[in-house]
Design a protein around this motif. Structure first.
Motif, PDB file in Angstrom:
ATOM      1  N   ASP A  69      -2.268  37.815 -13.162  1.00 56.71           N
ATOM      2  CA  ASP A  69      -3.516  38.486 -12.848  1.00 56.71           C
ATOM      3  C   ASP A  69      -4.129  37.836 -11.758  1.00 56.71           C
ATOM      4  O   ASP A  69      -4.898  38.719 -10.797  1.00 56.71           O
ATOM      5  CB  ASP A  69      -4.740  38.365 -13.995  1.00 56.71           C
ATOM      6  N   ARG A  70      -4.099  36.582 -11.342  1.00 53.02           N
ATOM      7  CA  ARG A  70      -4.620  36.072 -10.213  1.00 53.02           C
ATOM      8  C   ARG A  70      -3.713  36.531  -9.051  1.00 53.02           C
ATOM      9  O   ARG A  70      -4.312  36.946  -8.046  1.00 53.02           O
ATOM     10  CB  ARG A  70      -4.243  34.446 -10.190  1.00 53.02           C
ATOM     11  N   TYR A  71      -2.585  36.814  -9.215  1.00 49.98           N
ATOM     12  CA  TYR A  71      -1.854  37.317  -8.094  1.00 49.98           C
ATOM     13  C   TYR A  71      -2.292  38.815  -7.927  1.00 49.98           C
ATOM     14  O   TYR A  71      -2.251  39.284  -6.701  1.00 49.98           O
ATOM     15  CB  TYR A  71      -0.072  37.322  -8.166  1.00 49.98           C
ATOM     16  N   ALA A  72      -2.273  39.411  -9.108  1.00 51.18           N
ATOM     17  CA  ALA A  72      -2.604  40.771  -8.841  1.00 51.18           C
ATOM     18  C   ALA A  72      -4.154  41.222  -8.078  1.00 51.18           C
ATOM     19  O   ALA A  72      -4.338  42.039  -7.208  1.00 51.18           O
ATOM     20  CB  ALA A  72      -2.809  41.524 -10.376  1.00 51.18           C
ATOM     21  N   LYS A  73      -5.011  40.186  -8.429  1.00 55.03           N
ATOM     22  CA  LYS A  73      -6.060  40.188  -7.738  1.00 55.03           C
ATOM     23  C   LYS A  73      -6.052  40.373  -6.088  1.00 55.03           C
ATOM     24  O   LYS A  73      -6.777  40.974  -5.343  1.00 55.03           O
ATOM     25  CB  LYS A  73      -7.125  39.298  -8.272  1.00 55.03           C
ATOM     26  N   VAL A 163      -1.067  33.639  -1.340  1.00 52.05           N
ATOM     27  CA  VAL A 163      -1.398  34.325  -2.703  1.00 52.05           C
ATOM     28  C   VAL A 163      -1.761  33.391  -3.597  1.00 52.05           C
ATOM     29  O   VAL A 163      -2.628  33.418  -4.400  1.00 52.05           O
ATOM     30  CB  VAL A 163      -0.044  35.155  -2.876  1.00 52.05           C
ATOM     31  N   ARG A 164      -0.658  32.120  -3.582  1.00 54.09           N
ATOM     32  CA  ARG A 164      -1.104  31.283  -4.693  1.00 54.09           C
ATOM     33  C   ARG A 164      -2.283  30.538  -4.577  1.00 54.09           C
ATOM     34  O   ARG A 164      -2.764  29.839  -5.789  1.00 54.09           O
ATOM     35  CB  ARG A 164       0.063  29.927  -4.746  1.00 54.09           C
ATOM     36  N   ALA A 165      -3.022  30.560  -3.437  1.00 51.69           N
ATOM     37  CA  ALA A 165      -4.326  29.704  -3.393  1.00 51.69           C
ATOM     38  C   ALA A 165      -5.509  30.565  -3.439  1.00 51.69           C
ATOM     39  O   ALA A 165      -6.632  30.011  -3.184  1.00 51.69           O
ATOM     40  CB  ALA A 165      -4.028  29.047  -1.882  1.00 51.69           C
ATOM     41  N   TYR A 166      -5.078  31.915  -3.702  1.00 48.57           N
ATOM     42  CA  TYR A 166      -6.232  32.779  -3.721  1.00 48.57           C
ATOM     43  C   TYR A 166      -7.681  32.317  -4.613  1.00 48.57           C
ATOM     44  O   TYR A 166      -6.991  31.981  -5.940  1.00 48.57           O
ATOM     45  CB  TYR A 166      -5.744  34.078  -4.054  1.00 48.57           C
ATOM     46  N   ASP A 167      -8.606  32.753  -4.512  1.00 51.93           N
ATOM     47  CA  ASP A 167      -9.732  32.166  -5.502  1.00 51.93           C
ATOM     48  C   ASP A 167      -9.826  33.380  -6.290  1.00 51.93           C
ATOM     49  O   ASP A 167     -10.413  34.379  -5.891  1.00 51.93           O
ATOM     50  CB  ASP A 167     -11.054  32.151  -4.633  1.00 51.93           C
ATOM     51  N   ALA A 168      -9.331  33.416  -7.438  1.00 56.59           N
ATOM     52  CA  ALA A 168      -9.443  34.415  -8.180  1.00 56.59           C
ATOM     53  C   ALA A 168     -10.674  34.822  -8.911  1.00 56.59           C
ATOM     54  O   ALA A 168     -11.077  35.994  -9.024  1.00 56.59           O
ATOM     55  CB  ALA A 168      -8.445  34.261  -9.583  1.00 56.59           C
ATOM     56  N   ASP A 169     -11.692  33.947  -9.028  1.00 54.82           N
ATOM     57  CA  ASP A 169     -12.849  34.234  -9.273  1.00 54.82           C
ATOM     58  C   ASP A 169     -13.660  35.053  -8.327  1.00 54.82           C
ATOM     59  O   ASP A 169     -14.761  35.780  -8.768  1.00 54.82           O
ATOM     60  CB  ASP A 169     -13.752  33.065  -9.358  1.00 54.82           C
ATOM     61  N   SER A 170     -13.245  35.177  -6.946  1.00 55.16           N
ATOM     62  CA  SER A 170     -13.891  36.053  -6.270  1.00 55.16           C
ATOM     63  C   SER A 170     -13.076  37.428  -6.139  1.00 55.16           C
ATOM     64  O   SER A 170     -13.747  38.339  -5.287  1.00 55.16           O
ATOM     65  CB  SER A 170     -13.698  35.480  -4.424  1.00 55.16           C
ATOM     66  N   GLY A 171     -11.959  37.725  -6.606  1.00 53.78           N
ATOM     67  CA  GLY A 171     -11.413  38.809  -6.879  1.00 53.78           C
ATOM     68  C   GLY A 171     -11.627  39.573  -8.116  1.00 53.78           C
ATOM     69  O   GLY A 171     -12.381  39.411  -8.835  1.00 53.78           O
ATOM     70  N   ARG A 172     -11.150  40.741  -8.068  1.00 52.91           N
ATOM     71  CA  ARG A 172     -11.352  41.805  -8.967  1.00 52.91           C
ATOM     72  C   ARG A 172     -10.023  42.364  -9.124  1.00 52.91           C
ATOM     73  O   ARG A 172      -9.120  42.784  -8.391  1.00 52.91           O
ATOM     74  CB  ARG A 172     -12.573  42.964  -8.802  1.00 52.91           C
ATOM     75  N   LEU A 173     -10.008  43.137 -10.572  1.00 51.94           N
ATOM     76  CA  LEU A 173      -8.997  43.922 -10.974  1.00 51.94           C
ATOM     77  C   LEU A 173      -9.214  45.579 -10.834  1.00 51.94           C
ATOM     78  O   LEU A 173     -10.530  45.719 -10.851  1.00 51.94           O
ATOM     79  CB  LEU A 173      -8.140  43.598 -11.958  1.00 51.94           C
TER      80      LEU A 173
END
Length: 566
Positions: A69-73, A163-173
């Motif tokens: 899910d983090r990568y998908a965001k 991609v690995r370092a992406y801040d998943a909290d700032s992204g959305r699906l």
């Protein structure tokens, strides 16, 4: 590693077999929903600590979903949408599988690329596919190539580290997540080895890539003690196939990032697998020299796919490990207490390809199995019909050599952006595997050659694989591995067979004449064509391998094209 079982209960696995919506694009979600052991780690990555010791890190179904899910965001934030192909050029191991999961969850199409592919070939391949973006461990080669051809540059060329370092909290699906695949949706593009030319782009269908694997939910070994070591390239259909199987079963699996023996053997010793899956490349190394007795102590099954393996290597590997008494069929453990264990292991030699969707033929060899060169057994359950055809698509009589062909729901929908190439592999309702074979009266198939590698001599066709069998098995004191190809002879001679040979470590001083004398005597005794010459491969450059570890026979033919004609 945890003592808690991660294996899905039998009722769950039975449910997967008949679940109409399950496929290659959503198997993780089905495993998450149905396996009560979803929080138990079972997929292991590995690294070496500062002292060089192997460290294994386990990931549960819940962990895999969080990483996906983090990568998908990140992909969604960068504009990737359903149906769009994205190039993935990252090192082998778990990482390419995470990108696969993320992109398929968005309905996009991961274009999986072995990072050993030559840069110029890779760019041509990406252009052919028409990727909207590329994620790579090292973008330097790609950035330079696209700088010189800006008109072909995709929307993004990004580092995998980003991609690995992406801040998943700032992204959305997206609102529809995970994406709901139709049965015929394309879920991945897998390139061929390139042994016969520019790599082909094989499409994997959501449903078709799952078809044929259903019986593995019951029949693939999945006892509480089982552990799988996957040495497949995980950018290849073979690696994806075993990962899909392991995820649905909850089977403890170490996903290897390196197939070379120096990397594999220490991980084997730490993980103690009971099953090892690979292309022939690693089996050649493991069967060469001192056997990996400690690492293979618990192995009961070796699973080979892609090209079929050579008996000379198989016979050494089955000396290792131990197996339950009654372990006699591929994918099958005996029910209840079968007694044992018996010394030695079994080698399941599968003949398959990305186009076939899985290994569709399989021959089982155990220490007590009689030698039967080039036999790949009978067709697997997924095959509606297997046949040997002539050039018009008609079946030839048993014992006659022809084109190997299958009718199966697991076959590829075709080649990406290349309907003409797709149609060239379709004949009379069959899919041509690209192999030359014969069938015996008992329904066993014998794999003799790739169609492009048949040697057309003045006296008729000569098949390279049976010759290689003899050199590796019957000249084992000299020959570690070899590749037989045909090169032009003088006028009227047609092609002539030559062997490029890698010597055993203990025979490093052997000459080409010594090898050829021993080889030709063994070939004559077996009733096969003899060699016109032998060339010793003294360096890795003398024995070129493609990105998936296969010998590049086309390159050997080119290098030695004027050997006899000057």
């Amino acid at each position: 590693m945890t003592d808690s079982t991660s294996i899905a209960p039998l009722a769950v696995r039975q449910g997967f077999m008949t679940e109409p919506g399950l496929g290659a694009g959503n198997f993780l979600d089905h495993a998450l929903a149905a396996n009560p052991n979803r929080a138990v780690p079972f997929v292991y990555s590995h690294h070496n600590d500062h002292r060089g010791r192997v460290v294994l890190r386990g990931h549960s179904l819940v962990d895999l979903a969080a990483l996906r899910d983090r990568y998908a965001k990140w992909y969604w934030a960068n504009g990737v949408r359903p149906g769009e192909p994205v190039g993935i050029v990252v090192a082998e191991g778990l990482e390419p599988l995470l990108h696969f999961l993320a992109l398929t969850a968005l309905g996009a199409i991961p274009t999986m690329i072995n990072d050993a592919m030559r840069a110029d070939v890779m760019v041509r391949y990406l252009d052919h596919v028409g990727v909207v973006g590329v994620v790579a461990d090292d973008t330097t080669r790609l950035q330079t190539a696209y700088r010189n051809a800006p008109q072909t540059r995709p929307r993004f060329v990004a580092l995998a580290a980003e991609v690995r370092a992406y801040d998943a909290d700032s992204g959305r699906l997206p609102e529809e997540y995970p994406y709901q695949h139709a049965p015929d949706d394309i879920v991945a593009l897998i390139h061929s080895s390139g042994t016969t030319g520019t790599p082909k782009s094989t499409t994997l269908g959501h449903r078709s890539f799952w078809d044929g694997k259903q019986p593995r939910m019951l029949r693939f070994p999945a006892e509480p003690y089982d552990r799988l070591m996957s040495l497949m390239p995980h950018t290849h259909a073979g690696g994806l196939s075993y990962f899909l199987t392991a995820v649905l079963l909850g089977l403890p699996t170490v996903v290897m990032a390196d197939w070379r023996r120096t990397a594999v053997e220490p991980v084997m010793e730490a993980f103690q697998p009971t099953m090892v899956a690979s292309f022939p490349r690693t089996f050649v190394e493991l069967a060469t020299g001192e056997l990996p007795v400690k690492g293979a102590a618990k192995v009961h099954s070796w699973f080979n796919t892609g090209d079929s393996a050579h008996y000379g290597h198989i016979r050494r590997l089955v000396e290792l490990g131990e197996r339950p008494a009654g372990l006699i069929k591929s994918w099958l453990l005996p029910e209840g207490d079968a007694g044992g264990p018996l010394p030695g292991s079994q080698f399941v030699d599968g003949l398959g390809s990305s186009e076939m969707g899985m290994a569709l033929f399989g021959q089982v060899t155990a220490p007590e199995t009689p030698r039967d060169d080039r036999c790949v057994g009978k067709a697997q359950d997924a095959v509606i019909k297997a046949a040997v055809l002539d050039e018009n698509g008609e079946e030839v009589p048993d014992g006659t050599v022809g084109l190997l062909a299958v009718i199966t729901p697991s076959r590829t929908p075709g080649y990406w952006n290349d309907p003409r190439l797709t149609s060239s592999f379709e004949l009379n309702g069959y899919w041509l595997t690209g192999d030359v074979a014969r069938r015996d009266s008992e329904g066993n198939f014998y794999h003799l050659d790739r169609t492009v590698d048949v040697i057309d001599t003045a006296t008729g066709p000569v098949y390279s694989l049976p010759i290689e069998e003899i050199l590796i098995a019957d000249c084992a004191d000299l020959v570690q591995d070899c590749s037989v190809v045909g090169v032009p002879g003088k006028a009227g001679e047609g092609q002539r067979p030559i062997a490029v040979v890698r010597l055993q470590a203990g025979a490093a001083g052997a000459t080409a004449d010594e090898v050829m004398e021993q080889a030709n005597k063994a070939l004559a005794d077996a009733g096969l064509a003899t060699l016109a010459t032998v060339i010793i491969a003294r360096t890795d450059e003398d024995y070129p391998l493609g990105p998936t570890g296969k010998v590049l026979k086309r390159e050997l033919r080119t290098r030695h094209a004027v050997l006899f004609t000057g």
